[in-house]
Motif scaffolding. Structure first.
Motif, short mmCIF file in Angstrom:
data_model
loop_
_atom_site.label_atom_id
_atom_site.label_comp_id
_atom_site.label_asym_id
_atom_site.label_seq_id
_atom_site.Cartn_x
_atom_site.Cartn_y
_atom_site.Cartn_z
N VAL A 194 0.84 -1.20 0.00
CA VAL A 194 0.00 0.00 0.00
C VAL A 194 0.87 1.25 0.00
CG1 VAL A 194 -1.70 1.33 1.32
CG2 VAL A 194 -1.93 -1.16 1.13
N LEU A 195 1.92 1.23 0.83
CA LEU A 195 2.82 2.38 0.90
C LEU A 195 3.53 2.60 -0.42
CD1 LEU A 195 4.27 4.58 2.55
CD2 LEU A 195 5.94 2.84 3.24
N ASN B 269 -5.53 1.86 -1.87
CA ASN B 269 -5.80 0.66 -1.06
C ASN B 269 -5.79 -0.56 -1.98
OD1 ASN B 269 -6.58 -1.27 0.75
ND2 ASN B 269 -8.45 -0.23 1.41
N THR B 270 -4.67 -1.24 -2.01
CA THR B 270 -4.54 -2.41 -2.89
C THR B 270 -5.26 -3.64 -2.34
OG1 THR B 270 -2.44 -2.97 -1.80
CG2 THR B 270 -2.33 -1.62 -3.79
N LEU C 239 -10.34 -5.59 0.98
CA LEU C 239 -10.93 -6.59 1.87
C LEU C 239 -10.13 -6.73 3.16
CD1 LEU C 239 -11.89 -9.41 -0.68
CD2 LEU C 239 -13.35 -7.62 0.29
N LEU C 240 -8.89 -6.29 3.12
CA LEU C 240 -8.02 -6.40 4.30
C LEU C 240 -8.02 -5.12 5.12
CD1 LEU C 240 -6.06 -8.40 5.66
CD2 LEU C 240 -4.22 -7.37 4.33
N TYR C 241 -8.05 -3.97 4.43
CA TYR C 241 -8.04 -2.68 5.12
C TYR C 241 -9.35 -1.95 4.84
CZ TYR C 241 -3.04 -3.73 4.99
OH TYR C 241 -1.83 -4.34 5.10
N GLN C 242 -10.09 -1.72 5.90
CA GLN C 242 -11.37 -1.03 5.74
C GLN C 242 -11.16 0.43 5.40
OE1 GLN C 242 -13.90 -1.37 9.15
NE2 GLN C 242 -15.60 -0.28 8.22
#
Length: 262
Positions: free
Chosen positions: A53-54, A243-244, A247-250
Motif C-alpha cells: 500500500v505504501l 488501497n490495494t 478486503l483487508l483494510y477497511q
C-alpha cells in the motif's frame, strides 16, 4: 446368556462414548489451532501488505523525486520566469501534492554578492525569485529582484543550498569525476520538517572547474554563470492513498507523527 449380552452392549456403548468424546476434543482442538493459524496468517498479511500500500501510494512521489525533479538540470541554468512557470504547471498538474514552487534564478559570480553566500572570491546569489502554484495572486509571483531587495528575504532555503554548492566546490578534486549519486546528493535538500525539497540544477563538470578557479582567485574578465534552484512545497494530505487490499483494510488515512521530547 442374557447377562453376557447386556454386559457386552454396555462395554461397546462406553467405548463409543469415549471415542465420540475423543473425536470431539480433537475436533475442537483442531478448530482452535486452525483459528490461531488463520489469525496469525491474517495478522502477518496485514503487516506485510502495508508495504505494498505504501509503495503504490508514494509511487508518484518517487517518480517526481527521481525523474521529474532532475529535469531542472536539462535547462543548464537558463530557466527564466516564463519557462519556469510552464515547467511548474506540468509538475503541479501531474503531482497534486506539490502546492507551491519557489524559483531562484541564480548567478554564480567572481565578485561578492549582497544577498547569498560568498566563499573567498566566489559569490552565489539570486538575481530574481518567483513563486508559482495554485491560488497564488498574479501580483505575488515575483518576490525578489536585484533592484528591489527589500521585497523578500533570501531565506534559509537558498542559503543552505548555496552553502552546499560552495562547500562542494571547495572540496572538489578537479582530477576526478564525481559520481551521479554524489552530485544528486549534494544538489538536493529534503526538509522533512517543513515538507520541502530544494533542488539545484547539477552544474556541468566544466562549470565546476570554473567555480573552483573563481573561488581561488580573481579572473579577468570576471565570469558569471547561471544556476536554477527550485524549492518544492509539499502537501502530504494531497497524496492519494491507494488501497490495494480493500478486503483487508477497511480504511487508510495519513496522520502526522509527533514525538514527545525526551
Amino acid at each position: 446368556m442374557i447377562l453376557e449380552k447386556k454386559s457386552g452392549y454396555r462395554k461397546n456403548f462406553s467405548l463409543s462414548v469415549t471415542f465420540i468424546v475423543l473425536i470431539s476434543i480433537l475436533f475442537i482442538l483442531s478448530l482452535f489451532l486452525a483459528f490461531n493459524y488463520s489469525k496469525k496468517s491474517i495478522e502477518n498479511e496485514f503487516v506485510s501488505e502495508k508495504v505494498n500500500v505504501l509503495e503504490q501510494s508514494i509511487k508518484p512521489y518517487n517518480e517526481f523525486f527521481q525523474n521529474k525533479m532532475p529535469e531542472v538540470s536539462y535547462y543548464n541554468g537558463f530557466l527564466d520566469s516564463s519557462t519556469a512557470s510552464k515547467f511548474v504547471d506540468t509538475v503541479v498538474l501531474k503531482y497534486p501534492f506539490i502546492s507551491k514552487v519557489t524559483f531562484y534564478d541564480t548567478e554564480v559570480k567572481n565578485t561578492p554578492v549582497r544577498d547569498g553566500i560568498n566563499a573567498n572570491h566566489l559569490g552565489i546569489g539570486p538575481k530574481y525569485i518567483y513563486q508559482f502554484g495554485k491560488g497564488i495572486n498574479p501580483d505575488s509571483i515575483k518576490l525578489y529582484s536585484e533592484d528591489n531587495t527589500n521585497s523578500f528575504d533570501v531565506s534559509d532555503d537558498f542559503n543552505a543550498m548555496a552553502y552546499k554548492l560552495a562547500t562542494f566546490v571547495g572540496q572538489l578534486d578537479t582530477a576526478t569525476v564525481p559520481t551521479q549519486e554524489e552530485l544528486f546528493t549534494n544538489f538536493s535538500v529534503v526538509n522533512s520538517n517543513d515538507n520541502k525539497i530544494s533542488y539545484l540544477n547539477i552544474p556541468r563538470r566544466e562549470d565546476l572547474k570554473a567555480y573552483k578557479q573563481m573561488m581561488m582567485r580573481k579572473l579577468n574578465p570576471a565570469p558569471i554563470y547561471q544556476q536554477d534552484m527550485m524549492v518544492f512545497q509539499l502537501d502530504p494530505g494531497k497524496i492519494k492513498i491507494i488501497n490495494t487490499r480493500p478486503l483487508l483494510y477497511q480504511s487508510i488515512k495519513v496522520e502526522p507523527m509527533t514525538y514527545d521530547p525526551i
